[in-house]
Each structure stands twice: as C-alpha cells, then as structure tokens.
Design an enzyme around this catalytic site. Structure first.
Site, PDB file in Angstrom:
ATOM      1  N   ASP A  88     -36.846  -5.377  -2.344  1.00 23.18           N
ATOM      2  CA  ASP A  88     -37.646  -6.315  -2.330  1.00 23.18           C
ATOM      3  C   ASP A  88     -38.530  -6.308  -3.527  1.00 23.18           C
ATOM      4  OD1 ASP A  88     -39.366  -4.148  -1.914  1.00 23.18           O
ATOM      5  OD2 ASP A  88     -39.360  -4.835   0.392  1.00 23.18           O
ATOM      6  N   SER A  89     -39.923  -6.849  -3.534  1.00 24.69           N
ATOM      7  CA  SER A  89     -40.588  -6.904  -4.506  1.00 24.69           C
ATOM      8  C   SER A  89     -41.085  -5.320  -5.063  1.00 24.69           C
ATOM      9  CB  SER A  89     -41.887  -7.790  -4.450  1.00 24.69           C
ATOM     10  OG  SER A  89     -42.932  -7.017  -3.466  1.00 24.69           O
ATOM     11  N   THR A  90     -41.108  -4.521  -4.223  1.00 28.62           N
ATOM     12  CA  THR A  90     -41.352  -3.186  -4.720  1.00 28.62           C
ATOM     13  C   THR A  90     -40.418  -2.689  -5.851  1.00 28.62           C
ATOM     14  OG1 THR A  90     -40.072  -2.046  -3.094  1.00 28.62           O
ATOM     15  CG2 THR A  90     -42.365  -2.485  -2.682  1.00 28.62           C
TER      16      THR A  90
END
Length: 273
Positions: free
Chosen positions: A10-12
C-alpha cells in the site's frame, strides 16, 4: 547477496504507481517530496524516500525503487528492484474498491508480467536465479481495517473482527504460496502498526481527546500474532523458503510516545494509506 527488492503493498511502499491510475488518492503535490533528492513530489506518501528505498540502498543496490507503472522506467531499471504497490489498497478486494486503486491480486498479475519481461531481458536461467535470490517484500493490511472494516458496514456485518483477521491472513498465506510457485524464496511480510494512533484516527477521536484508539491497536496486535504463526507454518511447509515477519508495532508506538528519542529530524509521513 540480494540482487533486487521486489515490493507489494500500500502507500507505505508505493513510490508512485497511483500517479498512473484514475484515483483521487495521489501524493503528487506539496508537501510530499520536499525532502526528496530534487524536492519534488514523486507519488511517495512521504516527505522524502520511503522504507523500501532505504532497504534497497542498504543492500548496496540503488537508492530508490521505481514504480512499475511509471513510464520513465523499463525492465532495465526494474531488474534491480521494482514496486507494484498502490496506496489505499489492502488484502481484501473490497478495500481497493473504496478509492479505486490497484487491488492486491492485480499486483500479482503485474508481477507475472514483470517476470515475463525479465526473462526476455536476462534469459530464463539468469532471471530465475535473480528471482530466487531477490527479497520480495510485502507491506499491507492497515487499510483493510481503517478504510474498509471500520468505515463501511459490509465486512463488519459479515465477520466479527477476529474472523476478518483470519480472512485477511488467509489471503496473505495464499499470496505467499503463489510467490513461492513463481520462484520467490526470500520473503519479508510486514505486520500492522499501532493503527489506532495514526494521525487520521487520533484527529477524529474527538470524544477521547484525540488519544489513540486502543481497540484498533488491540486488533493490530492480535493480527500480528496470527500472522507470525502463519509465517512459522509456511516456513515449515514450503521447502527452501525463507520468510520473515517484520513487526513495526512496538517501534512506531515508541516513536509516537517518545518522539524526542528519535531527534528533531525524524521522518514525517503524511498519510496512513
């Protein structure tokens, strides 16, 4: 030796794939990127580089990992590291539907496409060796709870939270099995952070003085225990595989509770997606 870091999540760990798709969830504007090499936003949900960039650099590979969908890069760049991650996605297909981002299964499809390109570039033997020696890294799961389970009634009406955890763990297990079939042998999978302490959750927790939401943190801890057990089982079951679980929970909680221990220049991250 690790020749490449191959990333899902995901955005991590999204270095800009969402810039190339039709979604409102992008980070292509200030203050994102203000501490990046040229001070410009890249699609990373951070003020600068993200964790996978530092991991790649630590292995002596390269200082940043490119987004698979970024047209500036091709298989010559991706051979030493690539990210298929999409901000806002989760293990659950219903999570990626919330903000119209890349579902987890599609990241696997991109990986298969990448393997085909890699074999065309390096040849079968060299490509297979690279894939078996590369680190395959997964960082995902927070959005399944914060953007899906606790936001919309569909999954919460289908599953008590303990069963939803099991549902997600099953998806994670199947994904690792698929990676193994495709030749991956070194895998790192991240657990959940103290998600009740993320900025969005604390900001909206007005009734409790913007404190961390302990119920969410307890779910994260339960999930991590289950994931660790699954990792142990898969290490026993799949011959030749090396899977490690990275657990960000305690270290991130320490950063939140005692930020001064980490200096005034601690990294600033602007999104929990």
């Amino acid at each position: 030796m690790v020749p490449a870091v191959i990333v899902f999540g995901d955005s991590t760990v999204d270095p800009g794939n969402n810039n190339q798709i039709s979604t409102v969830l992008k980070s292509n504007f200030a203050p994102y990127g203000r501490d990046y090499f040229d001070g410009q936003p890249t699609g990373r949900f951070s003020n600068g580089r993200i964790a996978t960039d530092f991991i790649s650099e630590a292995f002596g590979i390269k200082p940043t990992i490119p987004a698979y969908l970024d047209p500036k890069y091709d298989i010559r760049d991706f051979a030493s590291g690539v990210s298929f991650a999409s901000a806002g996605t989760g293990y659950d297909n219903a999570t990626s539907d919330v903000l119209s981002v890349i579902p987890f299964w599609k990241e696997m499809e991109y990986y298969k496409e990448y393997q085909s390109k890699l074999r065309g570039y390096l040849g079968n033997d060299k490509a297979n060796q690279l894939l078996s020696e590369s680190l395959h890294l997964l960082s995902i799961g927070t959005n399944d709870f914060l953007e899906n389970y606790y936001t919309f009634p569909t999954r919460s009406s289908q599953y008590p939270v303990e069963k939803y955890e099991d549902f997600l763990i099953g998806i994670a297990s199947n994904f690792i099995r698929e990676l193994y079939k495709l030749g991956a042998r070194k895998i790192a999978i991240g657990g959940l952070p103290p998600m009740g302490c993320l900025p969005l959750e604390r900001t909206t927790n007005i009734m409790h003085g913007s404190a961390c939401i302990e119920d969410y943190n307890n779910v994260a801890k339960d999930f991590n225990v289950k994931l660790q057990g699954t990792v142990a089982e898969l290490n026993q079951e799949l011959h030749g595989i090396q899977i490690v679980m990275t657990n960000p929970y305690d270290k991130l909680l320490e950063m939140i509770q005692n930020p001064s221990l980490f200096g005034k220049h601690s990294a600033r991250v602007y999104s929990s997606n």
